[in-house]
Write a protein that holds these residues in place. Structure first.
Motif, PDB file in Angstrom:
ATOM      1  N   GLU A 192     -70.249 -84.752 -52.192  1.00 23.54           N
ATOM      2  CA  GLU A 192     -70.004 -84.542 -53.617  1.00 23.54           C
ATOM      3  C   GLU A 192     -68.516 -84.509 -53.945  1.00 23.54           C
ATOM      4  N   VAL A 193     -67.744 -83.782 -53.167  1.00 26.67           N
ATOM      5  CA  VAL A 193     -66.305 -83.703 -53.422  1.00 26.67           C
ATOM      6  C   VAL A 193     -65.680 -85.086 -53.229  1.00 26.67           C
ATOM      7  N   GLY A 194     -66.152 -85.841 -52.257  1.00 25.51           N
ATOM      8  CA  GLY A 194     -65.667 -87.209 -52.045  1.00 25.51           C
ATOM      9  C   GLY A 194     -65.902 -88.086 -53.258  1.00 25.51           C
ATOM     10  N   ARG A 195     -67.070 -87.965 -53.865  1.00 23.89           N
ATOM     11  CA  ARG A 195     -67.360 -88.742 -55.084  1.00 23.89           C
ATOM     12  C   ARG A 195     -66.428 -88.333 -56.222  1.00 23.89           C
ATOM     13  N   ILE A 196     -66.241 -87.040 -56.383  1.00 24.50           N
ATOM     14  CA  ILE A 196     -65.348 -86.537 -57.436  1.00 24.50           C
ATOM     15  C   ILE A 196     -63.935 -87.056 -57.222  1.00 24.50           C
ATOM     16  N   LEU A 197     -63.465 -87.001 -55.985  1.00 23.19           N
ATOM     17  CA  LEU A 197     -62.100 -87.440 -55.694  1.00 23.19           C
ATOM     18  C   LEU A 197     -61.922 -88.935 -55.923  1.00 23.19           C
ATOM     19  N   THR A 198     -62.897 -89.727 -55.533  1.00 27.49           N
ATOM     20  CA  THR A 198     -62.807 -91.164 -55.747  1.00 27.49           C
ATOM     21  C   THR A 198     -62.657 -91.479 -57.231  1.00 27.49           C
ATOM     22  N   GLU A 199     -63.492 -90.859 -58.043  1.00 30.54           N
ATOM     23  CA  GLU A 199     -63.432 -91.073 -59.487  1.00 30.54           C
ATOM     24  C   GLU A 199     -62.134 -90.546 -60.089  1.00 30.54           C
ATOM     25  N   SER A 200     -61.752 -89.338 -59.703  1.00 29.75           N
ATOM     26  CA  SER A 200     -60.564 -88.742 -60.316  1.00 29.75           C
ATOM     27  C   SER A 200     -59.300 -89.496 -59.923  1.00 29.75           C
ATOM     28  N   LEU A 260     -56.928 -80.290 -56.134  1.00 29.12           N
ATOM     29  CA  LEU A 260     -58.290 -79.800 -56.272  1.00 29.12           C
ATOM     30  C   LEU A 260     -58.634 -78.976 -55.042  1.00 29.12           C
ATOM     31  N   TYR A 261     -59.213 -77.824 -55.292  1.00 31.45           N
ATOM     32  CA  TYR A 261     -59.697 -76.994 -54.188  1.00 31.45           C
ATOM     33  C   TYR A 261     -61.139 -76.630 -54.495  1.00 31.45           C
ATOM     34  N   TYR A 262     -61.997 -76.706 -53.496  1.00 33.60           N
ATOM     35  CA  TYR A 262     -63.378 -76.274 -53.633  1.00 33.60           C
ATOM     36  C   TYR A 262     -63.651 -75.215 -52.580  1.00 33.60           C
ATOM     37  N   GLY A 263     -64.151 -74.084 -53.015  1.00 37.87           N
ATOM     38  CA  GLY A 263     -64.490 -73.024 -52.078  1.00 37.87           C
ATOM     39  C   GLY A 263     -65.382 -71.987 -52.731  1.00 37.87           C
ATOM     40  N   ASN A 264     -66.304 -71.439 -51.964  1.00 36.91           N
ATOM     41  CA  ASN A 264     -67.174 -70.357 -52.414  1.00 36.91           C
ATOM     42  C   ASN A 264     -67.971 -70.735 -53.668  1.00 36.91           C
ATOM     43  N   GLY A 265     -68.268 -72.040 -53.828  1.00 36.58           N
ATOM     44  CA  GLY A 265     -69.038 -72.502 -54.982  1.00 36.58           C
ATOM     45  C   GLY A 265     -68.219 -72.743 -56.236  1.00 36.58           C
ATOM     46  N   TYR A 266     -66.890 -72.650 -56.126  1.00 36.61           N
ATOM     47  CA  TYR A 266     -66.007 -72.836 -57.271  1.00 36.61           C
ATOM     48  C   TYR A 266     -65.072 -74.023 -57.060  1.00 36.61           C
ATOM     49  N   MET A 281     -54.706 -87.000 -56.989  1.00 36.64           N
ATOM     50  CA  MET A 281     -55.532 -85.803 -56.902  1.00 36.64           C
ATOM     51  C   MET A 281     -55.650 -85.449 -55.430  1.00 36.64           C
ATOM     52  N   LYS A 282     -54.974 -84.406 -55.053  1.00 38.22           N
ATOM     53  CA  LYS A 282     -54.976 -83.936 -53.676  1.00 38.22           C
ATOM     54  C   LYS A 282     -56.128 -82.972 -53.494  1.00 38.22           C
ATOM     55  N   TYR A 283     -56.872 -83.120 -52.417  1.00 38.52           N
ATOM     56  CA  TYR A 283     -57.946 -82.188 -52.091  1.00 38.52           C
ATOM     57  C   TYR A 283     -57.479 -81.311 -50.947  1.00 38.52           C
ATOM     58  N   LEU A 284     -57.648 -80.015 -51.111  1.00 39.24           N
ATOM     59  CA  LEU A 284     -57.313 -79.081 -50.050  1.00 39.24           C
ATOM     60  C   LEU A 284     -58.590 -78.393 -49.599  1.00 39.24           C
ATOM     61  N   PRO A 285     -59.000 -78.608 -48.359  1.00 40.46           N
ATOM     62  CA  PRO A 285     -60.232 -78.008 -47.867  1.00 40.46           C
ATOM     63  C   PRO A 285     -60.053 -76.526 -47.542  1.00 40.46           C
ATOM     64  N   THR A 286     -61.170 -75.842 -47.356  1.00 45.97           N
ATOM     65  CA  THR A 286     -61.137 -74.434 -46.967  1.00 45.97           C
ATOM     66  C   THR A 286     -60.418 -74.316 -45.635  1.00 45.97           C
ATOM     67  N   GLU A 287     -59.515 -73.414 -45.553  1.00 47.64           N
ATOM     68  CA  GLU A 287     -58.728 -73.213 -44.342  1.00 47.64           C
ATOM     69  C   GLU A 287     -58.606 -71.719 -44.067  1.00 47.64           C
ATOM     70  N   LYS A 288     -58.493 -71.376 -42.812  1.00 46.16           N
ATOM     71  CA  LYS A 288     -58.290 -69.980 -42.430  1.00 46.16           C
ATOM     72  C   LYS A 288     -57.023 -69.433 -43.086  1.00 46.16           C
ATOM     73  N   GLY A 341     -50.664 -68.551 -60.463  1.00 42.21           N
ATOM     74  CA  GLY A 341     -49.350 -69.102 -60.123  1.00 42.21           C
ATOM     75  C   GLY A 341     -49.061 -69.007 -58.633  1.00 42.21           C
ATOM     76  N   ARG A 342     -49.391 -67.878 -58.038  1.00 40.26           N
ATOM     77  CA  ARG A 342     -49.180 -67.713 -56.594  1.00 40.26           C
ATOM     78  C   ARG A 342     -50.017 -68.709 -55.795  1.00 40.26           C
ATOM     79  N   LEU A 343     -51.248 -68.920 -56.237  1.00 34.63           N
ATOM     80  CA  LEU A 343     -52.117 -69.867 -55.544  1.00 34.63           C
ATOM     81  C   LEU A 343     -51.574 -71.289 -55.647  1.00 34.63           C
ATOM     82  N   LEU A 344     -51.066 -71.668 -56.807  1.00 33.04           N
ATOM     83  CA  LEU A 344     -50.463 -72.999 -56.961  1.00 33.04           C
ATOM     84  C   LEU A 344     -49.272 -73.174 -56.029  1.00 33.04           C
TER      85      LEU A 344
END
Length: 175
Positions: free
Chosen positions: A25-33, A46-52, A98-105, A130-133
């Motif tokens: 799903e994220v791959g499809r979103i990234l291709t389009e975006s 773009l970050y996806y994690g915990n359903g958000y 559109m950069k995708y950042l996966p869940t990371e430790k 702001g801190r997250l950005l």
């Protein structure tokens, strides 16, 4: 570039990651975006994690507004909420269509440093957004997220900021 803006929003995924697979799903979103954003000269992360979804859009005001309005109609997510918006002098994510950042430790460690136990962007105030950005920008520039790969220079217009190699998780997801 008097009307360069940054808009950050969060939304809830409508797909079940366990059944459909986040990568698909994220791959499809990234291709389009990436296709749409390159054309509109909008960039971000773009970050996806915990359903958000957590996404930052940067570009000319009209293009960012149009992009966000189109995103709000996408059935793969619901309840979009703008967390931060305003004018800016430079892009944080200059070379990323559109950069995708996966869940990371390291992100979990970052959240723990701020007394947060899970990724829950609807609960973040402007300061935490702001801190997250800045975390996403600095983690990528320092190479902390994964291997290096360079994005196409046509992905976004050049503004202030220097161009640095971008890191990636999988070539498809990192642009």
């Amino acid at each position: 570039m008097d009307d360069l803006v940054r808009l950050v929003y969060a939304s809830e995924a409508t797909f079940d990651a366990a059944n459909q697979g986040v990568e698909l799903e994220v791959g499809r979103i990234l291709t389009e975006s990436r296709r749409n954003n390159t054309r509109a000269q909008v960039g971000g992360v773009l970050y996806y994690g915990n359903g958000y979804f957590f996404q930052c859009l940067e570009g000319q005001r009209d293009a960012v507004v149009e992009t966000y309005q189109r995103i709000c109609l996408d059935p793969r997510h619901k309840n979009p909420k703008i967390l931060l918006k305003g004018f800016t002098k430079r892009r944080l994510f200059q070379d990323w269509s559109m950069k995708y950042l996966p869940t990371e430790k390291k992100l979990r460690d970052f959240l723990a440093q701020h007394s947060l136990t899970e990724f829950s962007p609807f609960d973040y105030d402007r300061e935490m957004v702001g801190r997250l950005l800045i975390y996403f920008q600095q983690a990528d520039e320092s190479g902390e997220l994964a291997e290096h790969s360079k994005e196409s220079p046509t992905a976004a217009p050049t503004t202030a900021a220097t161009s640095a190699p971008k890191t990636g998780w999988r070539r498809l997801f990192n642009r």
